[in-house]
Design an enzyme around this catalytic site. Structure first.
Site, PDB file in Angstrom:
ATOM      1  N   GLY A  36       0.822  -1.205   0.000  1.00  0.00           N
ATOM      2  CA  GLY A  36       0.000   0.000   0.000  1.00  0.00           C
ATOM      3  C   GLY A  36       0.860   1.260   0.000  1.00  0.00           C
ATOM      4  O   GLY A  36       2.074   1.209   0.190  1.00  0.00           O
ATOM      5  N   ILE A  51      -1.905  -7.612   9.456  1.00  0.00           N
ATOM      6  CA  ILE A  51      -3.006  -8.520   9.842  1.00  0.00           C
ATOM      7  C   ILE A  51      -2.501  -9.791  10.531  1.00  0.00           C
ATOM      8  O   ILE A  51      -3.290 -10.539  11.097  1.00  0.00           O
ATOM      9  CB  ILE A  51      -3.936  -8.893   8.649  1.00  0.00           C
ATOM     10  N   TYR A 140      -3.194 -19.122  -4.733  1.00  0.00           N
ATOM     11  CA  TYR A 140      -3.926 -17.864  -4.528  1.00  0.00           C
ATOM     12  C   TYR A 140      -5.429 -18.161  -4.457  1.00  0.00           C
ATOM     13  O   TYR A 140      -6.125 -17.737  -3.521  1.00  0.00           O
ATOM     14  CB  TYR A 140      -3.609 -16.869  -5.658  1.00  0.00           C
ATOM     15  N   PHE A 168     -13.222  -9.787 -10.630  1.00  0.00           N
ATOM     16  CA  PHE A 168     -12.557 -10.196 -11.867  1.00  0.00           C
ATOM     17  C   PHE A 168     -11.368  -9.227 -12.033  1.00  0.00           C
ATOM     18  O   PHE A 168     -10.575  -9.148 -11.112  1.00  0.00           O
ATOM     19  CB  PHE A 168     -13.584 -10.303 -13.000  1.00  0.00           C
ATOM     20  N   ILE A 206       3.139 -10.107 -24.046  1.00  0.00           N
ATOM     21  CA  ILE A 206       1.792 -10.670 -24.184  1.00  0.00           C
ATOM     22  C   ILE A 206       1.929 -12.176 -23.964  1.00  0.00           C
ATOM     23  O   ILE A 206       2.620 -12.862 -24.733  1.00  0.00           O
ATOM     24  CB  ILE A 206       1.214 -10.347 -25.578  1.00  0.00           C
ATOM     25  N   ARG A 280       1.518 -17.761 -19.305  1.00  0.00           N
ATOM     26  CA  ARG A 280       1.894 -17.663 -17.887  1.00  0.00           C
ATOM     27  C   ARG A 280       1.213 -18.800 -17.117  1.00  0.00           C
ATOM     28  O   ARG A 280       0.018 -19.044 -17.326  1.00  0.00           O
ATOM     29  CB  ARG A 280       1.415 -16.301 -17.384  1.00  0.00           C
TER      30      ARG A 280
HETATM   31  N1  UDP Z   1      -0.935 -10.397 -19.209  1.00  0.00           N
HETATM   32  C1  UDP Z   1      -0.026 -10.262 -20.241  1.00  0.00           C
HETATM   33  N2  UDP Z   1       1.148  -9.592 -19.995  1.00  0.00           N
HETATM   34  C2  UDP Z   1       1.446  -9.060 -18.781  1.00  0.00           C
HETATM   35  C3  UDP Z   1       0.492  -9.195 -17.716  1.00  0.00           C
HETATM   36  C4  UDP Z   1      -0.686  -9.870 -17.978  1.00  0.00           C
HETATM   37  O1  UDP Z   1      -0.256 -10.745 -21.370  1.00  0.00           O
HETATM   38  O2  UDP Z   1       2.535  -8.492 -18.616  1.00  0.00           O
HETATM   39  C5  UDP Z   1      -2.203 -11.105 -19.462  1.00  0.00           C
HETATM   40  C6  UDP Z   1      -2.454 -12.267 -18.516  1.00  0.00           C
HETATM   41  O3  UDP Z   1      -1.938 -13.458 -19.072  1.00  0.00           O
HETATM   42  C7  UDP Z   1      -3.980 -12.277 -18.436  1.00  0.00           C
HETATM   43  C8  UDP Z   1      -4.370 -10.803 -18.618  1.00  0.00           C
HETATM   44  O4  UDP Z   1      -3.239 -10.179 -19.226  1.00  0.00           O
HETATM   45  O5  UDP Z   1      -4.513 -13.002 -19.495  1.00  0.00           O
HETATM   46  C9  UDP Z   1      -4.681 -10.108 -17.306  1.00  0.00           C
HETATM   47  O6  UDP Z   1      -3.632 -10.361 -16.410  1.00  0.00           O
HETATM   48  P1  UDP Z   1      -3.490  -9.607 -15.026  1.00  0.00           P
HETATM   49  O7  UDP Z   1      -2.207 -10.052 -14.394  1.00  0.00           O
HETATM   50  O8  UDP Z   1      -3.654  -8.133 -15.255  1.00  0.00           O
HETATM   51  O9  UDP Z   1      -4.734 -10.079 -14.190  1.00  0.00           O
HETATM   52  P2  UDP Z   1      -5.273 -11.576 -13.831  1.00  0.00           P
HETATM   53  O10 UDP Z   1      -6.226 -11.935 -14.947  1.00  0.00           O
HETATM   54  O11 UDP Z   1      -4.087 -12.477 -13.753  1.00  0.00           O
HETATM   55  O12 UDP Z   1      -5.958 -11.381 -12.534  1.00  0.00           O
END
Ligand code: UDP
Length: 333
Positions: A36, A51, A140, A168, A206, A280
């Site tokens: 934060g 916490i 998570y 989301f 990406i 990822r």
């Molecule tokens: N993503 C990406 N490049 C990045 C970070 C995220 O392509 O550097 C993609 C990730 O694979 C997911 C979407 O963007 O499909 C959203 O990712 P984020 O980490 O923002 O949120 P999450 O969906 O994991 O909560």
């Protein structure tokens, strides 16, 4: 209402805190400032604490005559949780138990809990509704689901009222560009795209180009933080002791990673350097929510339903303060 917001100096927590003040409530942030930002909340509304320290929670609840808790504080990175589940079970589960025990000790009987789409895991049929089975695939997600179960059991036994908001993709910044996303270690798509636009990063990666989606990149449901804040306010005002609510918090619309990038390029008016990279771990191809239940039951009405509008607010913040709260402090010094 007097409320304690654990993680109230973080991205979503502080957006809620500022929104609740504007709506006439009396929120206090309880935050260890590990993620934060001190400057995200007024100084007289911040208690610095962890916490994992139950006594500090009890003291803060007593001292401020707290009537309700919003529990945002958590560790919240899917890849990190896969590498270090110990940290996730400790902060997310032991931390939540401390919050609930402190509530019992101080007779606080309402909690709004920040849950997540990650509790649902991989599903074929979209959008996700409150009826979908929760079968998380990552620490998570499992720790957040464990928290939901714990809260339900405490609620039943000790007469606590609760609401679970399963977020989301929280995104965007305050409309006036004065507060927004600023983490020590950033992993989220929209800020990373904007960092690449600003030259803070060489490029944005990406993750994956071969997902079973309309353009091969992952689909997510982006929801503006202020709209999430409105949901928290509606929930806390409508909680009844011993009763639970749970809502999926998205806009009901899916946007691919490439669509987010293109929308950002449109907003900024220039190309943003990007490169394709391997998928990822832990990422589902598509995650879309339907917000129908909270709309019907509590009259939730989002202000930002278009990805462009969301990015415009985020860009205003990042462009004005390229190093986030560090730039803001320097500008105000
Ligand atoms: N993503 C990406 N490049 C990045 C970070 C995220 O392509 O550097 C993609 C990730 O694979 C997911 C979407 O963007 O499909 C959203 O990712 P984020 O980490 O923002 O949120 P999450 O969906 O994991 O909560």
């Amino acid at each position: 209402m007097k409320m304690l917001l654990t993680g109230g100096a973080g991205y979503v927590g502080s957006a809620c805190l500022r929104y609740l003040i504007r709506e006439g409530h009396d929120p206090i942030a309880f935050d260890d400032l590990s993620e934060g930002n001190r400057d995200a909340v007024p100084a007289d509304r911040l208690v610095v604490g962890d916490i994992l320290d139950k006594d500090a929670l009890v003291n803060a609840m007593r001292e401020h005559n707290i009537e309700a808790v919003m529990h945002f504080a958590a560790v919240a990175s899917v890849p990190e949780s896969i590498k270090d589940p110990d940290l996730y079970w400790k902060v997310n589960v032991v931390g939540t138990k401390n919050v609930l025990d402190a509530m019992r000790e101080t007779d606080v009987d309402r909690i709004v809990f920040s849950s997540t789409a990650a509790t649902f895991g991989f599903h074929e049929n979209m959008p996700i509704t409150e009826e979908h089975e929760q079968r998380p695939e990552t620490p998570y997600g499992t720790t957040k689901l464990a928290d939901e179960w714990m809260i339900k059991e405490y609620a039943r036994a000790y007469g606590i009222g609760y609401a679970f908001l399963r977020y989301f993709n929280a995104s965007g910044a305050d409309d006036d560009g004065e507060n927004g996303e600023d983490r020590r270690s950033e992993s989220h798509l929209i800020p990373l795209i904007l960092y690449a636009a600003l030259g803070r990063r060489d490029h944005v990666k990406i993750f994956g180009s071969d997902w079973p989606t309309r353009d091969g990149t992952c689909v997510r449901d982006y929801i503006h933080v202020e709209d999430l804040a409105q949901a928290h306010k509606l929930c806390v005002e409508n909680i009844k002791p011993g009763v639970g609510r749970h809502y999926c918090m998205g806009n009901g619309d899916g946007t691919t990673v490439l669509e987010v990038l293109h929308a950002a390029q449109d907003v900024i008016g220039r190309e943003i350097p990007h490169e394709f990279a391997p998928p990822r771990p832990g990422d589902p191809a598509t995650l879309i929510a339907t917000p129908e239940k909270i709309t019907k039951e509590l009259g939730w009405k989002p202000k930002y339903t278009d990805i462009r509008q969301i990015i415009e607010t985020a860009w205003r913040w990042h462009e004005r303060y390229p190093e986030g709260y560090t730039s803001k402090a320097a500008a105000n010094a």
